[in-house]
Design a protein around this motif. Structure first.
Motif, short mmCIF file in Angstrom:
data_model
loop_
_atom_site.label_atom_id
_atom_site.label_comp_id
_atom_site.label_asym_id
_atom_site.label_seq_id
_atom_site.Cartn_x
_atom_site.Cartn_y
_atom_site.Cartn_z
N GLY A 103 0.81 -1.18 0.04
CA GLY A 103 0.02 -0.01 0.02
C GLY A 103 0.96 1.36 0.00
N PRO A 104 0.03 2.41 0.32
CA PRO A 104 0.82 3.59 0.32
C PRO A 104 1.78 3.84 1.48
CG PRO A 104 -1.28 3.94 1.21
CD PRO A 104 -1.09 2.38 0.64
N GLY A 105 1.99 2.88 2.46
CA GLY A 105 2.89 3.02 3.55
C GLY A 105 2.24 3.89 4.66
N PHE A 106 3.05 4.27 5.55
CA PHE A 106 2.65 5.03 6.66
C PHE A 106 2.57 6.59 6.47
CE2 PHE A 106 3.99 1.35 9.13
CZ PHE A 106 2.75 0.97 9.78
N SER A 107 1.70 7.30 6.71
CA SER A 107 1.61 8.57 6.07
C SER A 107 2.76 9.61 6.82
CB SER A 107 0.27 9.10 6.54
OG SER A 107 0.16 10.88 6.38
N ALA A 108 3.11 10.37 5.95
CA ALA A 108 4.27 11.47 6.46
C ALA A 108 3.50 12.33 7.53
CB ALA A 108 4.82 12.01 5.25
N ARG A 109 2.30 12.41 7.36
CA ARG A 109 1.51 13.35 8.27
C ARG A 109 1.25 12.71 9.51
NH1 ARG A 109 -3.56 15.29 5.03
NH2 ARG A 109 -3.20 13.13 4.33
N ARG A 110 1.18 11.37 9.66
CA ARG A 110 1.18 10.60 10.73
C ARG A 110 2.01 10.88 11.91
NH1 ARG A 110 -1.55 6.09 12.09
NH2 ARG A 110 -1.21 4.94 13.80
N THR A 111 1.48 11.25 13.28
CA THR A 111 2.32 11.71 14.21
C THR A 111 3.06 10.36 14.66
OG1 THR A 111 0.59 13.30 14.89
CG2 THR A 111 2.41 12.67 16.57
N LEU A 112 4.52 10.72 14.87
CA LEU A 112 5.48 9.57 15.16
C LEU A 112 5.99 10.06 16.32
CD1 LEU A 112 6.62 8.28 11.67
CD2 LEU A 112 4.83 7.07 13.14
N ARG A 113 6.34 9.13 17.24
CA ARG A 113 7.34 9.39 18.49
C ARG A 113 8.58 8.26 18.42
NH1 ARG A 113 6.04 5.64 22.40
NH2 ARG A 113 4.16 4.76 22.15
N PRO A 114 9.65 8.58 18.92
CA PRO A 114 10.85 7.76 19.00
C PRO A 114 10.21 6.34 19.84
CG PRO A 114 11.41 9.74 19.84
CD PRO A 114 9.87 9.98 19.54
N ALA A 115 10.78 5.13 19.14
CA ALA A 115 10.47 3.78 19.83
C ALA A 115 10.74 3.83 21.56
CB ALA A 115 11.24 3.01 19.16
N ALA A 116 9.98 3.35 21.96
CA ALA A 116 10.43 3.26 23.64
C ALA A 116 11.43 2.11 23.91
CB ALA A 116 9.20 2.77 24.48
N GLU A 117 12.15 2.28 25.03
CA GLU A 117 13.02 1.26 25.45
C GLU A 117 12.55 -0.24 25.44
OE1 GLU A 117 16.44 1.04 26.28
OE2 GLU A 117 16.30 2.90 25.15
N PRO A 118 13.29 -1.16 24.86
CA PRO A 118 12.85 -2.49 25.16
C PRO A 118 12.49 -2.89 26.45
CG PRO A 118 14.81 -2.24 23.83
CD PRO A 118 14.56 -1.11 24.44
N SER A 119 11.35 -3.59 26.45
CA SER A 119 11.00 -4.17 27.92
C SER A 119 11.75 -5.46 28.34
CB SER A 119 9.46 -4.38 28.08
OG SER A 119 9.29 -5.28 26.88
#
Length: 195
Positions: A103-119
């Motif tokens: 598909g078109p992939g994740f939208s560039a306008r989608r709000t993203l945040r850095p990945a959390a520390e691995p649990s």
């Protein structure tokens, strides 16, 4: 011993429980702890549902259904977006699952945040993947949580909660990929732990 499998599925709702049952069957046969199997199956269901809903151009998916299974995604009629791929890797330590769509992939306008520390206390996988081809885990991004009253949009957050490491990314010109890992626990006498 380790094992892997890959499924190429049509973007239809019926493919979601099929992928989930395939994973659960593999986990049961290998001897994975049922709680871990359940978490991974729910995360896989969410990733597959996302691929079914957003993983291709709706017009192409409808055309593939009308054309029948022989031409769906075969490259001859341009209906590759009518399919998505699920790949699972199990080894003695962890399970990695990837769901890739066209598909078109994740939208560039989608709000993203850095990945959390691995649990799970394990460092991110340093090998390159489709989610971040450079192999640099700092490129891993996770989705922001939806509004409390939103009727959809919780699947990616649920995957984050159920897995130890999660990567959301786009494959340039080829769609989105959701990749997640979980450290495995085994039942006594498990097949993969024998060797």
């Amino acid at each position: 011993m380790s094992m892997w499998w890959s499924l190429h599925l049509r973007r239809e709702a019926a493919s979601v429980p099929l992928a989930r049952r395939f994973l659960l069957g593999t986990m049961e046969t290998a001897g994975v702890d049922p709680d871990i199997s359940y978490d991974l199956s729910v995360a896989l269901s969410e990733a597959c549902a996302n691929a079914v809903e957003h993983g291709g151009d709706r017009r192409d998916a409808e055309g593939a259904q009308e054309a029948g299974p022989a031409s769906a995604g075969d490259g001859r009629s341009g209906h590759a977006s009518g399919q998505y791929r699920v790949t699972a890797y199990l080894d003695g330590e962890k399970c990695r699952i990837e769901v890739a769509d066209s598909g078109p992939g994740f939208s560039a306008r989608r709000t993203l945040r850095p990945a959390a520390e691995p649990s799970g206390g394990c460092p991110p996988d340093p090998q390159p993947s489709a989610a971040h081809p450079s192999g640099d885990p700092s490129h891993a991004r996770t989705a922001a949580h939806p509004a409390a009253m939103a009727e959809s949009g919780r699947g990616l957050g649920l995957i984050e909660e159920l897995a130890d490491h999660v990567h959301f990314g786009n494959r340039p010109g080829r769609g989105a990929v959701v990749s997640f890992d979980k450290v495995l626990k085994w039942r006594e006498g498990a097949l993969l732990m024998v060797s």
